[in-house]
Design a protein around this motif. Structure first.
Motif, PDB file in Angstrom:
ATOM      1  N   ASP A 196      63.061  44.573  56.102  1.00  0.00           N
ATOM      2  CA  ASP A 196      62.777  43.143  56.023  1.00  0.00           C
ATOM      3  C   ASP A 196      62.850  42.670  54.571  1.00  0.00           C
ATOM      4  OD1 ASP A 196      62.333  43.005  58.729  1.00  0.00           O
ATOM      5  OD2 ASP A 196      60.142  43.203  58.579  1.00  0.00           O
ATOM      6  N   GLY A 197      63.559  41.578  54.358  1.00  0.00           N
ATOM      7  CA  GLY A 197      63.646  40.996  53.032  1.00  0.00           C
ATOM      8  C   GLY A 197      64.626  41.665  52.098  1.00  0.00           C
ATOM      9  N   TRP A 248      63.201  42.262  44.055  1.00  0.00           N
ATOM     10  CA  TRP A 248      62.682  42.599  45.384  1.00  0.00           C
ATOM     11  C   TRP A 248      62.149  44.025  45.408  1.00  0.00           C
ATOM     12  CZ3 TRP A 248      65.021  46.184  48.936  1.00  0.00           C
ATOM     13  CH2 TRP A 248      64.367  46.266  50.168  1.00  0.00           C
ATOM     14  N   ASP A 302      68.133  39.574  41.980  1.00  0.00           N
ATOM     15  CA  ASP A 302      67.256  39.390  43.140  1.00  0.00           C
ATOM     16  C   ASP A 302      66.910  40.728  43.782  1.00  0.00           C
ATOM     17  OD1 ASP A 302      67.393  36.685  42.681  1.00  0.00           O
ATOM     18  OD2 ASP A 302      68.870  36.299  44.252  1.00  0.00           O
ATOM     19  N   SER A 308      58.928  44.202  43.487  1.00  0.00           N
ATOM     20  CA  SER A 308      57.804  43.558  44.174  1.00  0.00           C
ATOM     21  C   SER A 308      57.155  44.491  45.183  1.00  0.00           C
ATOM     22  CB  SER A 308      58.273  42.280  44.875  1.00  0.00           C
ATOM     23  OG  SER A 308      59.077  42.582  46.013  1.00  0.00           O
ATOM     24  N   VAL A 326      67.694  42.661  49.909  1.00  0.00           N
ATOM     25  CA  VAL A 326      68.658  41.785  49.227  1.00  0.00           C
ATOM     26  C   VAL A 326      69.979  42.539  49.058  1.00  0.00           C
ATOM     27  CG1 VAL A 326      69.147  40.467  47.137  1.00  0.00           C
ATOM     28  CG2 VAL A 326      66.783  40.638  47.999  1.00  0.00           C
TER      29      VAL A 326
END
Length: 317
Positions: free
Chosen positions: A126-127, A155, A151, A158, A129
């Motif tokens: 999920d999420g 990601w 990005d 994070s 990039v």
């Protein structure tokens, strides 16, 4: 192999009784002004105990078979705050400019290729990039590509991921920062004196960190203590295996040319300590300011130290 015994002293080592001259200054200062005993001033989970009214103290004695000390970095030798508040933000704030400056260089392209391969493996997350293939149509496509890499890096960071692809790019960026003098590595004040003493006693000292070997060498080569690379016999990163996998520690022992029970691993992360223990490596968990808290069970199970000065080598004088 974790030291333990009654929640205070490990069953596999003999406590060393030190006279006042051998006791580190920070421990000597813990004297109780009323009765001279400092037991009440020390957390019960620390592997230290007063033997006689402030004159004799017990420090953690390293098992005789240990010939190698293996060190984690973040939260063990170096404050987490330095990594979280200086090193990681530097990447996020400068990655775009770094890519634009170094895009045409072979090393940078290798970093991007590795990140693209990692992005393909992460496509089910999920999420995640994606990073598109090399641009074909001029400056606009190039800027889109660079932004995709930025990005993706942000990601991964994070999520506190420790992929080899991410660590490699970070290592190259930190190299530029360290060599330019923009950043200097920080170490806890007990680290360098202790490592010097270990080496004088004949110990080998190795580093095992999720950060790339190159990044590790930068930390020790460009520090507030100067260039201290000479204090380290070798470096390991996730290329040898992840730190929460016991097989990684067997591989490290094989690479060094010793048995796993010849190694003492110091880390602040209990999952890493558990993996090392499964490989028959001696373990102590390092408790430092800013580190994650430990559960009561972890405090009881593991031997804890708050300073490298709390380790006593049998061969020390």
């Amino acid at each position: 192999m974790t030291w333990r015994g009654g929640g205070l002293f490990p069953s596999c080592f003999t406590p060393h009784v030190a006279d006042r001259s051998e006791v580190p200054a920070e421990l000597s200062e813990a004297q109780d002004g009323a009765g001279g005993a400092v037991g009440a001033a020390l957390p019960s989970s620390r592997p230290i105990s007063v033997i006689a009214s402030g004159r004799e103290m017990v420090v953690l004695s390293v098992p005789a078979e240990v010939t190698v000390i293996l060190l984690d970095i973040e939260g063990t030798t170096t404050p987490i705050a330095f990594v979280k508040d200086i090193l990681f933000p530097y990447i996020k704030e400068n990655v775009k400019e770094y890519l634009q400056t170094h895009w045409e260089e072979e090393e940078c392209q290798q970093d991007i290729s590795l990140l693209r391969k990692q992005a393909e493996e992460d496509s089910h997350l999920d999420g995640a990039v994606p990073i598109p293939a090399a641009p074909e149509n001029g400056a606009d496509d190039l800027q889109l590509m660079i932004q995709a890499v930025v990005d993706n890096v942000c990601w991964q960071m994070s999520l506190d991921r420790k992929t080899t692809a991410l660590k490699q790019l970070q290592g190259h960026m930190w190299r530029a920062a360290f060599t330019a003098g923009h950043v200097k590595a920080e170490f806890f004040e007990d680290v360098v004196p202790a490592v010097r003493k270990w080496r004088e006693a004949g110990m080998k000292v190795y580093i095992y960190s999720s950060g790339s070997v190159e990044a590790q060498k930068l930390l020790f080569g460009y520090s507030t203590e100067g260039d201290i690379l000479e204090l380290v016999d070798g470096h390991f990163d996730t290329k040898i295996g992840h730190k929460v996998e016991s097989e990684s520690y067997r591989k490290i022992a094989n690479s060094i040319g010793c048995s796993t029970n010849n190694i003492l691993f110091l880390t602040d992360v209990t999952l890493e300590a558990s993996a090392a223990e499964e490989a028959d490596v001696h373990v102590a968990v390092v408790v430092r300011p800013g580190n994650a808290g430990l559960t009561d069970d972890e405090k009881t199970y593991y031997s804890l130290i708050t300073s490298f000065s709390e380790l006593y080598l049998p061969s020390s004088t």
